[in-house]
Design an enzyme around this catalytic site. Structure first.
Site, short mmCIF file in Angstrom:
data_model
loop_
_atom_site.label_atom_id
_atom_site.label_comp_id
_atom_site.label_asym_id
_atom_site.label_seq_id
_atom_site.Cartn_x
_atom_site.Cartn_y
_atom_site.Cartn_z
N GLU A 49 7.58 -0.44 6.42
CA GLU A 49 7.07 0.01 5.12
C GLU A 49 6.13 1.20 5.37
OE1 GLU A 49 3.99 -2.06 2.16
OE2 GLU A 49 5.79 -3.26 2.51
N ASP A 60 -4.98 -1.16 -3.57
CA ASP A 60 -5.31 -1.27 -2.15
C ASP A 60 -6.80 -1.44 -1.93
OD1 ASP A 60 -2.68 -0.92 -0.99
OD2 ASP A 60 -2.77 1.11 -1.79
#
Length: 270
Positions: A49, A60
């Protein structure tokens, strides 16, 4: 079959789940991240990824936010990320690559152009963190035309009715966000995962990758056995960041991350 389908089918025959490490493109610079990307399959990555640096990565935590800022400072753009994938494909045409990012850069690039260019570069799937199912029409047709999988995200808070709605058009695999909140914070227990997965299995036959809160070899092993894959992101970024000097790569940077990845892979394959 796509590279993603082929890889999961092969791992199913082996009787084990996948390990999916994460790296942020151009963190701390293009050459280092490409070197790391190229070395990950030999270190045990089954799929990879790649995070697309964005200035406002709302899903995040601080670790990946800092990585995104380093990537942007090093000149990361969506086009530069695709250039990295093209370079990777010069030596590896088997390992599936999934891009993870936010809608704004794709919208600015042009959804149709992005899907075409991503597929041509060798991208297999995309995860758009902030794109709700109701807005998926922006990419769906273009992605299907380019044979790109749009990986759907589901969470512990996703209702049953919503789950079927979200996964109705899903492809590639399902990304189960195992905790509520941002990346790199808490972790889900094995009991939580065992309770959550049957509900997802009822809604789709796609493989289920478990991410967010997976950091140790033991957690990766558990996630890959309860689900079909374990995604490890913040833990690898933390290791890389710990080797930097004034934000720059050192001779320890790539070896340190690969050593950690090898440990995770050994646990998943045990």
């Amino acid at each position: 079959m796509s590279r993603i389908q082929t890889r999961f089918a092969a791992l199913k025959k082996e009787g084990r789940g996948a390990l999916i490490p994460y790296l942020q493109a151009c963190d701390p610079d293009y050459d280092t991240s490409l070197e790391l990307l190229r070395a990950m399959p030999a270190a045990g990555a089954d799929l990879i990824e790649i995070g697309v640096p964005f200035s406002d990565p709302s899903a995040d935590g601080p670790t990946i936010q800092a990585a995104a800022l380093r990537g942007l400072k090093a000149g990361a753009t969506l086009g530069r990320v695709l250039e990295m994938v093209r370079a990777f494909r010069e030596t590896d045409n088997e390992t599936p690559i999934v891009l993870m990012g936010y809608l704004n850069p794709i919208d600015s690039y042009g959804p149709a152009e992005f899907c075409f260019d991503a597929a041509q570069a060798g991208v297999d799937g995309i995860i758009v963190v902030d794109m709700p199912t109701e807005e998926a029409d922006l990419l769906d047709a273009h992605a299907r035309e380019a044979d790109l999988d749009i990986i759907s995200l589901v969470a512990p808070t996703t209702s049953n009715s919503r789950l079927f709605h979200v996964l109705r058009e899903a492809s590639g695999f399902v990304y189960y966000v195992s905790i509520t909140g941002i990346t790199g914070t808490n972790s889900a227990s094995a009991a939580d995962l065992e309770k959550a997965l049957p509900r997802i299995r009822e809604a789709t036959s796609l493989p289920v990758a478990i991410g967010f809160g997976i950091s140790t070899p033991e957690q990766a092993r558990t996630a890959s056995r309860i689900g079909d894959a374990a995604v490890v992101a913040s833990a690898l970024i933390k290791t890389m960041a710990s080797t930097l000097e004034n934000g720059q790569a050192t001779e320890r940077t790539v070896p340190a991350v690969l050593k950690q990845l090898e440990g995770l892979a050994a646990a998943v394959r045990a």
